[in-house]
Design a protein around this motif. Structure first.
Motif, PDB file in Angstrom:
ATOM      1  N   ALA A  15       0.894  -1.259  -0.068  1.00 24.50           N
ATOM      2  CA  ALA A  15      -0.044   0.009   0.076  1.00 24.50           C
ATOM      3  C   ALA A  15       0.776   1.385  -0.007  1.00 24.50           C
ATOM      4  O   ALA A  15       0.518   2.256  -0.867  1.00 24.50           O
ATOM      5  CB  ALA A  15      -0.912   0.066   1.238  1.00 24.50           C
ATOM      6  N   ALA A  19       1.001   4.561  -2.832  1.00 25.96           N
ATOM      7  CA  ALA A  19       0.601   5.807  -2.367  1.00 25.96           C
ATOM      8  C   ALA A  19       1.936   6.624  -2.766  1.00 25.96           C
ATOM      9  O   ALA A  19       1.777   7.850  -3.083  1.00 25.96           O
ATOM     10  CB  ALA A  19       0.470   5.790  -0.881  1.00 25.96           C
ATOM     11  N   GLU A  33      -5.146   1.587  -8.967  1.00 28.71           N
ATOM     12  CA  GLU A  33      -4.402   1.718  -7.776  1.00 28.71           C
ATOM     13  C   GLU A  33      -5.368   1.919  -6.551  1.00 28.71           C
ATOM     14  O   GLU A  33      -4.878   1.418  -5.383  1.00 28.71           O
ATOM     15  CB  GLU A  33      -3.602   3.309  -7.757  1.00 28.71           C
ATOM     16  N   TYR A  37      -4.676  -0.420  -3.286  1.00 33.49           N
ATOM     17  CA  TYR A  37      -4.440   0.096  -1.976  1.00 33.49           C
ATOM     18  C   TYR A  37      -5.579  -0.259  -1.152  1.00 33.49           C
ATOM     19  O   TYR A  37      -5.191  -0.868  -0.066  1.00 33.49           O
ATOM     20  CB  TYR A  37      -4.496   1.618  -2.058  1.00 33.49           C
TER      21      TYR A  37
END
Length: 389
Positions: A15, A19, A33, A37
């Motif tokens: 994750a 980010a 994404e 995530y």
């Protein structure tokens, strides 16, 4: 415990990488994404909760053993005499002793759910939920995704193209080519669902359950969004799906799935869409394409050997497998001509509905807003993957 900790750290790292990549590029998450995530963070939280539960169980066991030793001999001596005699020495009544034991069995920070004086035994739910498998719908991960700041937006699409470029004599009018641009108004549509009522005590007894329910609902949301991107009929609140867009190219079934797909690629190339292709097939059609053998030699036609299955490519083009496609239908498309628009967030909320409060139940709601835009229908070919009966 070490295994759970390693898994939690692994998913947390995944994750963080997603980010940091978006932050370094100065942009928001793409839909794929955001999904990756959310999935990584939810899975990490589930493992972390399971780890805390195991540690709490160990603490409770240790506390219970210590209390049992105190009950057996509050003075610390090893003199026998039985439980009844030791209660008298400690000056505690049966009710007071039960209250002490009940408090000891509840991990710190958790609400004491049992009535005062009730002894609670440890019969907790397993921290790891035994979940069903999930179809590998991943089309949303590879299509261009845009976050819309408003629920309605405008887009330019090209419905037709007519190239009339030609030699022109001096002083003569130049021919006009038709670009076929059209401005459309699009609107984000809500896709949502609720969980079944979940007993409050299930959530209290298993810290992984909330994360599990959230994760299941989020996956279901993306599956529904993918189905709408493929097949939505455009009648509100349905999305404008790819297959229901007018002007798509159509490829009839030839000898087999692999050759039908190859003919569709040629149609896209003929229309000027020479790269950025992606193939979408149902699982059974992908199997048929992957195992097709050339006439006579019996050699695999579409892949060099069976060990290349993980690459999922056909004629050098990546393949996405989706159960959301209608049976007997495949797609070959220029991925730059299809885009997914959404509001950039997946809202998760827990609440009580109807008589949930009286039944001591609660449930989760997950929702987001999406729309699909096909900019140039000639960049998409609908492929028949079986002969028409």
């Amino acid at each position: 415990m070490a295994d759970l900790r390693a898994k939690a750290l692994e998913h947390t790292a995944t994750a963080r990488q997603i980010a940091e990549k978006a932050q370094a590029e100065g942009r928001n998450f793409t839909a794929s994404e955001k999904a990756a995530y959310d999935d990584a963070m939810t899975t990490a939280k589930r493992h972390a909760d399971a780890l805390r539960t195991m540690r709490d169980d160990d603490d409770v066991t240790a506390q219970a053993k210590a209390l049992a030793a105190q009950i057996a001999d509050p003075t610390g001596s090893t003199t026998s005499g039985g439980l009844q005699g030791r209660i008298g020495l400690s000056g505690k009544s049966g009710r007071e002793l039960g209250r002490t034991l009940a408090k000891t069995m509840v991990p710190e920070g958790k609400k004491e759910l049992a009535p005062t004086g009730t002894v609670v035994t440890a019969a907790s739910l397993l921290p790891e939920i035994q979940e069903l498998g999930h179809p590998s719908n991943r089309l949303l991960e590879i299509l261009p995704t845009f976050i819309s700041a408003t629920p309605t937006f405008e887009a330019l699409v090209q419905r037709v193209r007519e190239n009339n470029a030609a030699p022109v004599a001096e002083g003569e009018l130049k021919p006009t080519s038709v670009l076929g641009l059209e401005k459309i108004e699009a609107r984000l549509e809500v896709i949502a669902h609720l969980s079944e009522p979940v007993p409050h005590y299930w959530l209290a007894d298993n810290r992984s359950l909330e994360a599990f329910v959230n994760n299941e609902l989020i996956r279901g949301l993306y599956d529904a969004a993918e189905a709408q991107v493929l097949t939505g009929d455009g009648t509100r609140p349905n999305l404008h799906g790819i297959l229901t867009t007018s002007g798509l190219q159509v490829q009839a079934f030839t000898d087999n799935v692999a050759r039908s797909v190859r003919a569709a690629i040629t149609k896209l190339e003929t229309a000027g869409h020479e790269d950025n292709h992606v193939i979408v097939l149902r699982p059974e059609d992908w199997e048929a394409a992957e195992t097709a053998r050339a006439d006579g030699s019996g050699v695999l036609e579409a892949v060099a050997n069976v060990t290349e299955r993980a690459t999922r490519s056909l004629w050098g083009v990546p393949v996405v497998v989706s159960t959301a496609l209608p049976v007997g239908t495949g797609l070959v498309m220029d991925r730059e001509e299809v885009s997914v628009h959404w509001d950039g967030q997946v809202a998760v909320r827990w609440s009580e509905v109807g008589d949930d409060f009286e039944r001591n139940h609660t449930r989760a709601r997950v929702e987001s807003r999406f729309e699909c835009v096909v900019a140039d229908p000639t960049g998409v070919a609908r492929v028949a993957t079986a002969a028409t009966p």
